[in-house]
Design a protein around this motif. Structure first.
Motif, PDB file in Angstrom:
ATOM      1  N   ASP A 340      43.436  37.946  30.269  1.00 29.43           N
ATOM      2  CA  ASP A 340      43.430  38.997  29.425  1.00 29.43           C
ATOM      3  C   ASP A 340      43.009  38.836  27.998  1.00 29.43           C
ATOM      4  OD1 ASP A 340      46.392  41.003  30.325  1.00 29.43           O
ATOM      5  OD2 ASP A 340      44.387  40.763  31.462  1.00 29.43           O
ATOM      6  N   TRP A 341      43.075  37.322  27.756  1.00 29.57           N
ATOM      7  CA  TRP A 341      42.793  36.681  26.545  1.00 29.57           C
ATOM      8  C   TRP A 341      41.154  36.243  26.320  1.00 29.57           C
ATOM      9  CZ3 TRP A 341      47.234  34.344  27.840  1.00 29.57           C
ATOM     10  CH2 TRP A 341      48.575  35.334  27.820  1.00 29.57           C
ATOM     11  N   MET A 342      40.473  36.341  27.531  1.00 32.48           N
ATOM     12  CA  MET A 342      39.513  35.576  27.702  1.00 32.48           C
ATOM     13  C   MET A 342      38.128  36.774  27.394  1.00 32.48           C
ATOM     14  SD  MET A 342      40.054  33.173  31.009  1.00 32.48           S
ATOM     15  CE  MET A 342      41.662  32.199  31.320  1.00 32.48           C
ATOM     16  N   THR A 343      36.945  36.294  27.308  1.00 29.52           N
ATOM     17  CA  THR A 343      35.816  36.990  27.298  1.00 29.52           C
ATOM     18  C   THR A 343      35.588  37.301  28.843  1.00 29.52           C
ATOM     19  OG1 THR A 343      34.351  35.160  27.431  1.00 29.52           O
ATOM     20  CG2 THR A 343      34.761  35.994  25.215  1.00 29.52           C
ATOM     21  N   GLU A 344      34.628  38.277  29.006  1.00 33.06           N
ATOM     22  CA  GLU A 344      34.163  38.726  30.400  1.00 33.06           C
ATOM     23  C   GLU A 344      33.717  37.360  31.114  1.00 33.06           C
ATOM     24  OE1 GLU A 344      31.347  41.754  30.916  1.00 33.06           O
ATOM     25  OE2 GLU A 344      32.163  42.342  32.780  1.00 33.06           O
ATOM     26  N   GLU A 345      32.950  36.644  30.551  1.00 33.62           N
ATOM     27  CA  GLU A 345      32.350  35.668  31.357  1.00 33.62           C
ATOM     28  C   GLU A 345      33.558  34.404  31.543  1.00 33.62           C
ATOM     29  OE1 GLU A 345      27.707  35.234  30.362  1.00 33.62           O
ATOM     30  OE2 GLU A 345      28.921  33.631  29.534  1.00 33.62           O
ATOM     31  N   GLN A 346      34.310  34.236  30.574  1.00 36.28           N
ATOM     32  CA  GLN A 346      35.414  33.266  30.637  1.00 36.28           C
ATOM     33  C   GLN A 346      36.165  33.653  32.015  1.00 36.28           C
ATOM     34  OE1 GLN A 346      36.966  33.160  26.746  1.00 36.28           O
ATOM     35  NE2 GLN A 346      35.913  31.427  26.239  1.00 36.28           N
ATOM     36  N   SER A 347      36.677  35.046  31.841  1.00 37.93           N
ATOM     37  CA  SER A 347      37.587  35.421  33.213  1.00 37.93           C
ATOM     38  C   SER A 347      36.846  35.400  34.476  1.00 37.93           C
ATOM     39  CB  SER A 347      37.954  36.736  32.828  1.00 37.93           C
ATOM     40  OG  SER A 347      37.058  37.721  32.928  1.00 37.93           O
ATOM     41  N   ARG A 348      35.453  35.501  34.384  1.00 35.84           N
ATOM     42  CA  ARG A 348      34.824  35.497  35.536  1.00 35.84           C
ATOM     43  C   ARG A 348      34.735  34.070  36.384  1.00 35.84           C
ATOM     44  NH1 ARG A 348      29.524  38.748  33.975  1.00 35.84           N
ATOM     45  NH2 ARG A 348      28.669  37.495  35.872  1.00 35.84           N
ATOM     46  N   VAL A 349      34.439  33.172  35.543  1.00 36.77           N
ATOM     47  CA  VAL A 349      34.565  31.517  35.816  1.00 36.77           C
ATOM     48  C   VAL A 349      36.081  31.354  36.410  1.00 36.77           C
ATOM     49  CG1 VAL A 349      34.492  29.242  34.743  1.00 36.77           C
ATOM     50  CG2 VAL A 349      32.867  31.216  34.197  1.00 36.77           C
ATOM     51  N   PHE A 350      37.008  31.836  35.411  1.00 36.35           N
ATOM     52  CA  PHE A 350      38.267  31.413  35.590  1.00 36.35           C
ATOM     53  C   PHE A 350      38.753  32.096  37.241  1.00 36.35           C
ATOM     54  CE2 PHE A 350      42.899  30.665  35.154  1.00 36.35           C
ATOM     55  CZ  PHE A 350      43.520  31.856  35.392  1.00 36.35           C
ATOM     56  N   GLU A 351      38.474  33.172  37.425  1.00 41.26           N
ATOM     57  CA  GLU A 351      38.842  33.842  38.814  1.00 41.26           C
ATOM     58  C   GLU A 351      37.959  33.097  39.836  1.00 41.26           C
ATOM     59  OE1 GLU A 351      40.286  37.872  36.471  1.00 41.26           O
ATOM     60  OE2 GLU A 351      38.460  38.065  38.033  1.00 41.26           O
ATOM     61  N   ALA A 352      36.767  32.582  39.621  1.00 34.75           N
ATOM     62  CA  ALA A 352      36.386  31.926  40.615  1.00 34.75           C
ATOM     63  C   ALA A 352      36.935  30.472  41.090  1.00 34.75           C
ATOM     64  CB  ALA A 352      34.747  31.821  40.414  1.00 34.75           C
ATOM     65  N   LEU A 353      37.771  30.117  40.144  1.00 38.38           N
ATOM     66  CA  LEU A 353      38.251  28.797  40.642  1.00 38.38           C
ATOM     67  C   LEU A 353      39.304  29.087  41.864  1.00 38.38           C
ATOM     68  CD1 LEU A 353      39.310  27.606  36.994  1.00 38.38           C
ATOM     69  CD2 LEU A 353      37.553  26.534  38.842  1.00 38.38           C
ATOM     70  N   ARG A 354      39.584  27.899  42.449  1.00 35.67           N
ATOM     71  CA  ARG A 354      40.288  28.001  43.575  1.00 35.67           C
ATOM     72  C   ARG A 354      41.529  27.161  43.518  1.00 35.67           C
ATOM     73  NH1 ARG A 354      37.516  28.997  48.380  1.00 35.67           N
ATOM     74  NH2 ARG A 354      39.419  28.852  49.572  1.00 35.67           N
ATOM     75  N   GLY A 355      42.772  27.508  44.051  1.00 34.90           N
ATOM     76  CA  GLY A 355      43.651  26.385  44.226  1.00 34.90           C
ATOM     77  C   GLY A 355      43.823  25.553  45.073  1.00 34.90           C
ATOM     78  N   ASP A 356      43.168  25.961  46.418  1.00 36.94           N
ATOM     79  CA  ASP A 356      43.451  25.222  47.411  1.00 36.94           C
ATOM     80  C   ASP A 356      42.379  24.152  47.719  1.00 36.94           C
ATOM     81  OD1 ASP A 356      42.044  27.762  49.984  1.00 36.94           O
ATOM     82  OD2 ASP A 356      41.396  27.241  47.963  1.00 36.94           O
ATOM     83  N   CYS A 357      41.188  24.088  46.980  1.00 32.63           N
ATOM     84  CA  CYS A 357      39.993  23.271  47.044  1.00 32.63           C
ATOM     85  C   CYS A 357      39.183  23.171  45.737  1.00 32.63           C
ATOM     86  CB  CYS A 357      39.269  23.792  48.223  1.00 32.63           C
ATOM     87  SG  CYS A 357      38.136  25.042  47.968  1.00 32.63           S
ATOM     88  N   MET A 358      38.607  22.195  45.724  1.00 35.01           N
ATOM     89  CA  MET A 358      37.841  21.589  44.370  1.00 35.01           C
ATOM     90  C   MET A 358      36.539  22.143  44.688  1.00 35.01           C
ATOM     91  SD  MET A 358      39.462  18.359  43.022  1.00 35.01           S
ATOM     92  CE  MET A 358      39.339  18.790  41.466  1.00 35.01           C
ATOM     93  N   GLN A 359      35.684  22.729  43.749  1.00 35.35           N
ATOM     94  CA  GLN A 359      34.440  23.214  43.722  1.00 35.35           C
ATOM     95  C   GLN A 359      33.449  22.526  42.392  1.00 35.35           C
ATOM     96  OE1 GLN A 359      34.443  27.615  44.671  1.00 35.35           O
ATOM     97  NE2 GLN A 359      36.258  27.291  43.235  1.00 35.35           N
ATOM     98  N   ASP A 360      32.158  22.555  42.574  1.00 33.42           N
ATOM     99  CA  ASP A 360      31.335  21.993  41.617  1.00 33.42           C
ATOM    100  C   ASP A 360      31.106  22.937  40.633  1.00 33.42           C
ATOM    101  OD1 ASP A 360      28.703  21.160  44.084  1.00 33.42           O
ATOM    102  OD2 ASP A 360      29.280  23.065  43.161  1.00 33.42           O
ATOM    103  N   SER A 361      30.358  23.095  39.715  1.00 27.96           N
ATOM    104  CA  SER A 361      29.955  23.894  38.986  1.00 27.96           C
ATOM    105  C   SER A 361      28.758  24.834  39.384  1.00 27.96           C
ATOM    106  CB  SER A 361      29.327  23.354  37.526  1.00 27.96           C
ATOM    107  OG  SER A 361      28.401  22.561  37.780  1.00 27.96           O
ATOM    108  N   THR A 362      27.956  24.225  40.273  1.00 28.88           N
ATOM    109  CA  THR A 362      26.906  24.924  40.961  1.00 28.88           C
ATOM    110  C   THR A 362      27.592  26.083  42.020  1.00 28.88           C
ATOM    111  OG1 THR A 362      25.516  23.234  41.172  1.00 28.88           O
ATOM    112  CG2 THR A 362      24.905  25.030  42.823  1.00 28.88           C
ATOM    113  N   LYS A 363      28.641  25.833  42.761  1.00 24.01           N
ATOM    114  CA  LYS A 363      29.313  26.686  43.406  1.00 24.01           C
ATOM    115  C   LYS A 363      30.179  27.721  42.574  1.00 24.01           C
ATOM    116  CE  LYS A 363      31.544  28.239  47.403  1.00 24.01           C
ATOM    117  NZ  LYS A 363      30.907  29.017  48.239  1.00 24.01           N
ATOM    118  N   ILE A 364      30.588  27.445  41.520  1.00 21.37           N
ATOM    119  CA  ILE A 364      31.376  28.291  40.616  1.00 21.37           C
ATOM    120  C   ILE A 364      30.592  29.286  40.028  1.00 21.37           C
ATOM    121  CG2 ILE A 364      33.046  28.425  38.531  1.00 21.37           C
ATOM    122  CD1 ILE A 364      34.049  25.676  39.209  1.00 21.37           C
ATOM    123  N   ALA A 365      29.277  28.689  39.675  1.00 19.62           N
ATOM    124  CA  ALA A 365      28.363  29.664  38.969  1.00 19.62           C
ATOM    125  C   ALA A 365      27.920  30.623  40.081  1.00 19.62           C
ATOM    126  CB  ALA A 365      27.050  28.941  38.781  1.00 19.62           C
TER     127      ALA A 365
END
Length: 417
Positions: A340-365
């Protein structure tokens, strides 16, 4: 109208001439000092300061400090400003962080439309007005549509505060607010109400008699001059003051879209500890509290715990503030989310993160649709403030243990506060 020559009158004029003390207004006052700033605004000498002119033009020639003081005196109200020795400067210092840090992490000017620290407070009554720089204080907030459970908890929590010499801060509204005020009064405690209108109006009228008792205790206070009416956005703006004056904020009951969650967001953005009272999973009145517990709030499972979580040394602060703009124009669809306090881009990156596995920046992009160069910058911000974990060049959401270690202030003995 006479020239403004006294510092107190200058702050009073500045307080009344603009609706919100934004970054542009504070920069203007810092540049010229309160007296010259007030005189320039009154004389419409603001042509090189477009934001200031836009915020003050409607009232510039209509604010009379002498008349406002006289009106305040009719209601036993006085004006407290940054020039007064008992001004709660430390409590309000966190509200200046968006301006101190200049830009948010999207490159947008931080605080451009946000209300920052007030230019002054009108105080009605308040013989026992807390020393907010040193006193133990707790902001207790919640829904207007409280259940019997919420009423009992709010009252008992405020009574426990009184027993621990903790001043109770709330908003004087129906529901949890007034239950907390009355609970503190019933135990001979000190309580302060922060109003969303002038202190001449004890709003809502249903609470007028109770608010008179509150005013006689720790005062009824407002940043708005006497004669100012109630609007929806003033309720939201005053929530930052409730959050700033409390060493901690406790949400007793709150629906998913309760205004009390605004106070919690302000408190969290200022790095104040936020607690929520758990409630039944079938209760709409507890849905917001239960959601906070999955985000950044800590559970308050017993009213007797309040003495342990409120610092004995005034406000606890971390070294740097939370950067997220609590007034961001674009919100996610999930109320109470950190995004709620992030910009739209920050929130999209935040919501692309996973809790059950790790991802590289290419996958998150790929998942977020944000260019990888900006994804890396946003991930660094999320990591810095505890919303992402990096291991070996890959990213994931923090575990509950990570969040706990990030948010709990520990002393040298390893215990809270």
């Amino acid at each position: 109208m006479r020239p403004i020559t006294e510092t107190g009158d200058a702050w009073l004029y500045l307080n009344a001439v603009c609706e919100r003390p934004t970054a542009a207004m504070w920069d203007f006052v810092d540049a010229f000092g309160p007296i010259e700033a007030a005189e320039r605004i009154k004389a419409n000498d603001t042509e090189n300061f477009r934001d200031v002119a836009a915020q003050t033009a409607a009232r510039a020639g209509k604010v009379d400090p002498t008349a406002l003081r006289a009106l305040g005196e009719q209601y036993d109200a006085r004006f407290l400003c940054p020039a007064n020795p008992d001004w709660p400067a430390e409590a309000f210092s966190a509200l200046d962080h968006p301006r101190q840090y200049g830009l948010d992490h999207s490159g947008v000017e931080a605080g451009a439309a946000l209300p920052l620290a007030p230019f002054g407070l009108w105080v009605r009554g308040g013989p026992d007005l807390p020393n907010f720089a040193a006193a133990r204080t707790a902001s207790i907030v919640g829904t207007r549509d409280l259940t019997s459970y919420g009423r009992v908890v709010a009252s008992e929590l405020a009574e426990a505060c009184a027993g621990e010499d903790i001043a109770v801060i709330s908003g004087g509204a129906l529901g949890v607010d007034i239950a907390a005020h009355l609970g503190a009064l019933s135990a001979d405690g000190i309580t302060t109400a922060v109003l969303a209108c002038g202190v001449d109006k004890l709003y809502p009228s249903a609470n007028e008699q109770s608010l008179r008792r509150v005013a006689a205790s720790g005062g009824a206070i407002s940043e708005y001059p006497p004669g100012t009416g109630v609007t929806r956005y003033r309720f939201l703006d005053r929530n930052r003051i409730i959050a700033a004056l409390g060493s901690v904020t406790v949400v007793v009951e709150a629906a998913m879209r309760s205004g009390a969650l605004s106070t919690a967001r302000w408190a969290n953005a200022m790095n104040r500890s936020v607690f929520a009272v758990p409630g039944p999973i079938h209760s709409r009145a507890s849905a917001g509290c239960n959601n906070l517990l999955g985000m950044y709030a800590l559970p308050l499972a017993s009213t007797s715990e309040i003495g342990e979580v409120v610092s004995t040394l005034g406000f606890e602060r971390s070294a740097e503030p939370n950067p997220y703009d609590v007034g961001a124009g674009k919100f996610t669809r999930r109320p109470g989310s950190p995004a709620d306090w992030m910009t739209e881009e920050q929130s999209r990156v935040f919501e692309a993160l996973r809790g059950d596995c790790m991802q590289d920046s290419t996958k998150i992009a790929w998942e977020s649709g944000v260019p990888e160069s900006r994804v890396k910058r946003h991930l660094g911000t999320l990591k810095r403030f505890g919303f992402a974990v990096k291991t070996g060049g890959r990213w994931q959401l923090p575990t509950r243990r990570d969040q706990h270690q990030q948010s709990l202030p520990l002393n040298e003995n390893g215990s809270l506060f």
